[in-house]
Write a protein that holds these residues in place. Structure first.
Motif: not given
Length: 311
Positions: A90, A119, A123
């Motif tokens: 992430d 994650m 993102y």
């Protein structure tokens, strides 16, 4: 040559599908050093041989010296993109540029599958720009992308291709870590956009798919059903070459070997769109390579050599 300092930030925060995932990671912040990968590859012809003239990279992306191992096309440089940072996490942001000048050719792949780690926040995003000048030829065949549980990944690929050039662009997506607690379709988002245009700005096509297993049952007929691997292949090539490839390519469903493949034309006489479904990555990769060999035969009059046994 484009430089790292001139590259705009990779930012998909405005994408609707990413709105629930904008919180900063608990550890290293979004796009910090080591998480803002950059790669610029430029190819041109020198003394009748294609060479990698430009290379600019930033961690965690790595590209070493080009190799010339293709026995069918010994003047074509072969380049592998590696990552020193392990899987995508992430807050990772990547930008890749691949430029081929007039008459040049190149093969680009990855050293291993791209793994998308679990994650907790945010993102992973990637932007790519691929440009081919007159009579250039590119084969882009990376290894599969493997999303783990709770993964969020978004990408945007822009291809600017001269009408006389050819680009074979493939991506293979797995449903997850199949042999790790049967971890299939438990990721959050896969958002993939690819669009093409001519050097004069004429828009050719735009394809975007967003896979959200939490909202849509991907096991439905018409989506993935019983398949676990999906290959998406775009071939931008002159119209006459596209017709030859299209006529030589069969659409089929092979229930015995659990493989399905289909082909159609891209809009504006841009080329072809080819899709493959399978249960395991090996057979899907084999079908994609067979299609690539058919494309190369039509464009260069040469087949694709057999894949290395360890790939």
């Amino acid at each position: 040559m484009r430089h790292y300092s001139d590259a705009p930030d990779v930012n998909f925060d405005d994408a609707p599908e990413m709105q629930p995932y904008l919180a900063q990671p608990d550890a290293m912040y979004v796009g910090c050093p080591g998480k803002r990968g950059y790669l610029n590859l430029g190819f041109e012809v020198k003394n009748g041989k294609s060479i990698m003239r430009e290379l600019d990279r930033r961690a965690p992306l790595i590209v070493q010296q080009e190799l010339y191992f293709d026995e069918e096309m010994p003047d074509m440089p072969c380049v592998y993109i590696l990552s020193s940072g392990g899987p995508n996490v992430d807050g990772d942001r990547f930008r890749q540029n691949i430029y081929l000048k007039e008459g040049s050719q190149a093969f680009v792949s990855t050293g291993a599958a791209t793994k998308l780690a679990q994650m907790a926040r945010n993102y992973s995003g990637m932007m790519q720009e691929i440009k081919l000048e007159k009579d250039a030829y590119l084969e882009y065949l990376p290894e599969p992308i493997i999303p783990c549980r709770d993964t969020r990944f978004i990408s945007d690929t822009r291809m600017v291709v001269d009408p006389t050039a050819t680009v074979f662009y493939s991506e293979i997506y797995m449903a997850g870590r199949k042999y790790h607690n049967n971890e299939l379709y438990v990721y959050d988002i896969l958002s993939v956009c690819t669009h093409g245009e001519r050097p004069d700005g004429q828009q050719l096509f735009r394809e975007k798919f967003v896979i959200d297993p939490n909202q849509v049952n991907v096991r439905q007929i018409g989506i993935m059903h019983s398949y676990d691997v999906f290959a998406n292949v775009l071939v931008l090539t002159p119209e006459d070459k596209a017709e030859v490839i299209y006529k030589d390519t069969e659409a089929y469903i092979d229930e015995k070997n659990h493989i399905a493949a289909g082909i159609t034309h891209l809009p504006n006489k841009a080329g072809l769109l080819y899709k493959v479904l399978g249960v395991e990555p090996g057979p899907v990769k084999k079908v994609v390579r067979e299609f690539c060999s058919r494309v190369r035969q039509a464009i260069k009059g040469k087949p694709l050599p057999p894949e290395f046994p360890w790939r």
